[in-house]
Design an enzyme around this catalytic site. Structure first.
Site, short mmCIF file in Angstrom:
data_model
loop_
_atom_site.label_atom_id
_atom_site.label_comp_id
_atom_site.label_asym_id
_atom_site.label_seq_id
_atom_site.Cartn_x
_atom_site.Cartn_y
_atom_site.Cartn_z
N TYR A 13 -3.99 3.17 7.51
CA TYR A 13 -5.84 2.72 7.55
C TYR A 13 -6.85 2.76 9.22
O TYR A 13 -6.37 4.13 9.40
CB TYR A 13 -4.96 1.08 7.64
CG TYR A 13 -4.93 0.29 6.39
CD1 TYR A 13 -5.16 1.16 5.09
CD2 TYR A 13 -3.73 -0.04 6.88
CE1 TYR A 13 -4.22 0.55 3.80
CE2 TYR A 13 -2.69 0.32 5.69
CZ TYR A 13 -2.75 -0.01 4.83
OH TYR A 13 -2.24 -0.20 3.76
N TYR A 15 -3.12 -2.46 -9.96
CA TYR A 15 -3.29 -1.91 -8.62
C TYR A 15 -1.90 -3.54 -8.57
O TYR A 15 -1.03 -3.08 -7.44
CB TYR A 15 -4.30 -2.51 -8.68
CG TYR A 15 -3.93 -2.38 -7.49
CD1 TYR A 15 -4.07 -1.25 -6.41
CD2 TYR A 15 -4.55 -3.86 -6.22
CE1 TYR A 15 -3.75 -1.25 -5.19
CE2 TYR A 15 -4.80 -3.53 -5.08
CZ TYR A 15 -4.39 -2.38 -4.00
OH TYR A 15 -4.70 -2.62 -2.65
N LYS A 21 0.40 3.37 -2.88
CA LYS A 21 -0.95 4.35 -3.47
C LYS A 21 0.04 5.84 -3.22
O LYS A 21 -1.18 6.39 -3.86
CB LYS A 21 -1.66 3.88 -2.47
CG LYS A 21 -2.49 2.33 -1.69
CD LYS A 21 -3.49 1.87 -1.07
CE LYS A 21 -3.81 0.20 -1.27
NZ LYS A 21 -4.40 -0.49 -0.31
N SER A 27 0.93 -1.16 0.47
CA SER A 27 0.34 0.35 -0.04
C SER A 27 0.83 0.90 0.26
O SER A 27 0.29 2.47 -0.50
CB SER A 27 -1.05 -0.21 0.87
OG SER A 27 -1.77 -0.55 1.58
N VAL A 79 0.56 -3.85 3.94
CA VAL A 79 1.22 -4.99 4.31
C VAL A 79 2.08 -6.36 4.11
O VAL A 79 2.10 -7.68 5.01
CB VAL A 79 -0.38 -6.31 4.01
CG1 VAL A 79 -1.63 -5.39 4.23
CG2 VAL A 79 -0.05 -6.38 2.14
O1 DON Z 1 -4.58 -6.47 -1.17
C1 DON Z 1 -4.23 -5.74 -1.23
O2 DON Z 1 -4.51 -5.03 -2.34
C2 DON Z 1 -3.31 -5.68 -1.22
N1 DON Z 1 -1.79 -6.08 -2.24
C3 DON Z 1 -2.46 -3.99 -0.61
C4 DON Z 1 -2.82 -3.44 0.28
C5 DON Z 1 -2.09 -3.25 1.21
O3 DON Z 1 -1.25 -3.30 1.53
C6 DON Z 1 -2.89 -2.56 2.59
N2 DON Z 1 -1.90 -2.60 3.41
N3 DON Z 1 -2.24 -2.39 5.41
#
Ligand code: DON
Length: 303
Positions: free
Chosen positions: A239, A188, A64, A61, A257
């Site tokens: 978040y 994405y 982003k 993320s 994540v």
């Molecule tokens: O599922 C997703 O969209 C992830 N690959 C990225 C999301 C992410 O890092 C959210 N984080 N805490």
């Protein structure tokens, strides 16, 4: 500075075991709960690292932030904020809830998945590869690392298990917010798989801290865009833990994540953290505590 960083890493390594490595994407399961490392890059030109700082991680993320910068540079504020809002949600990062219950199916902000998918759909380019290359080029100039690339394994794993993101994207398409779902998702999933180290994240944080000027002194992002994305990092970057993080740490930051955290202390430094053991909100459990400790020690809170 190095000794202090090392000391707090040792202290917080013990709490990493309280967290869990993300397991909803099989490739991310391979990370170790015990990993904890950080790099600090200061406006004075010092780069200090400690712990497992050379560990490679995917941006997840944190990407982003990069796509928001690029979309703003490509299309400007008016166009971008016609498709994504500016308000925190207080919901998990992959939630569909607010999209459905609000009058307008416009994602609340660019730091949640729905918002980030809408933002990625706005990146200009002839093909997915071309658009990904532009995102990676931005990572390269902000971090000063020309070797940035992405992990095919993580991308494929992400694409194979990304059904929630597919659901979000189809919902957005139904409401006219995006057009080609599979193409946007492909971009994405790839942007999430861009590989970085703590030093890369620290340098990106420093670039934002210096209002878009990278460590070599080159203006690579317009100052007003750097300010805008740092504000999003404060209100939405961690978040549904963004409020508590602002109170306890007080630094603009964005997590992923993979256990990545990119933090930016205006005019002073960028900080990159790796700590794959996550808390319930999806943020690095030891990474958050580490930032809390060094923010107190070095008086980094912007408030
Ligand atoms: O599922 C997703 O969209 C992830 N690959 C990225 C999301 C992410 O890092 C959210 N984080 N805490």
């Amino acid at each position: 500075m190095q000794k202090t960083l090392q000391r707090y890493i040792e202290k917080n390594r013990a709490i990493a075991v309280q967290g869990e490595v993300a397991d909803y994407i099989p490739e991310l399961r391979k990370a170790s709960v015990n990993t904890l490392g950080a790099t600090v890059a200061t406006a004075d030109g010092d780069v200090v690292s400690a712990g497992d700082c050379s560990t490679q991680m995917t941006m997840q993320s944190v990407s982003k932030v990069m796509t928001l910068i690029l979309a703003l540079m490509d299309l400007g504020e008016e166009a971008v904020f016609s498709r994504v809002g500016m308000e925190p949600t207080g919901d998990p990062f992959n939630s569909i809830y607010k999209l459905e219950v609000r009058r307008e199916a416009k994602p609340l902000n660019p730091m949640i998945n729905a918002g980030a998918i809408a933002v990625s759909s706005m990146i200009v380019g002839k093909s997915v590869e071309d658009r990904l290359e532009r995102i990676m080029d931005l990572v390269r100039v902000m971090s000063g690392n020309p070797d940035i690339s992405y992990s095919r394994e993580v991308y494929e794993s992400e694409a194979a298990y990304g059904d929630r993101n597919r659901a979000l994207a189809y919902f957005l398409k139904e409401h006219g917010m995006i057009e080609d779902v599979e193409e946007v998702l492909d971009l994405y999933f790839r942007q999430c798989a861009i590989v970085v180290t703590c030093e890369d994240l620290a340098k990106i944080g420093l670039c934002l801290a210096q209002f878009g000027r990278n460590a070599e002194g080159r203006q690579v992002v317009p100052p007003d865009i750097a300010r805008l994305v740092k504000t999003f990092m404060v209100t939405c970057g961690m978040y549904d833990e963004s409020g508590e993080f602002a109170i306890r740490v007080g630094i603009p930051a964005k997590s992923g994540v993979s256990g990545a955290i990119m933090a930016s202390v205006p005019n002073r430094m960028g900080i990159g953290v790796v700590g794959p053991a996550l808390n319930k909100r999806g943020n690095s459990v030891a990474g958050v505590k580490l930032l809390e400790d060094i923010a107190r020690e070095w008086e980094l809170s912007i408030f």
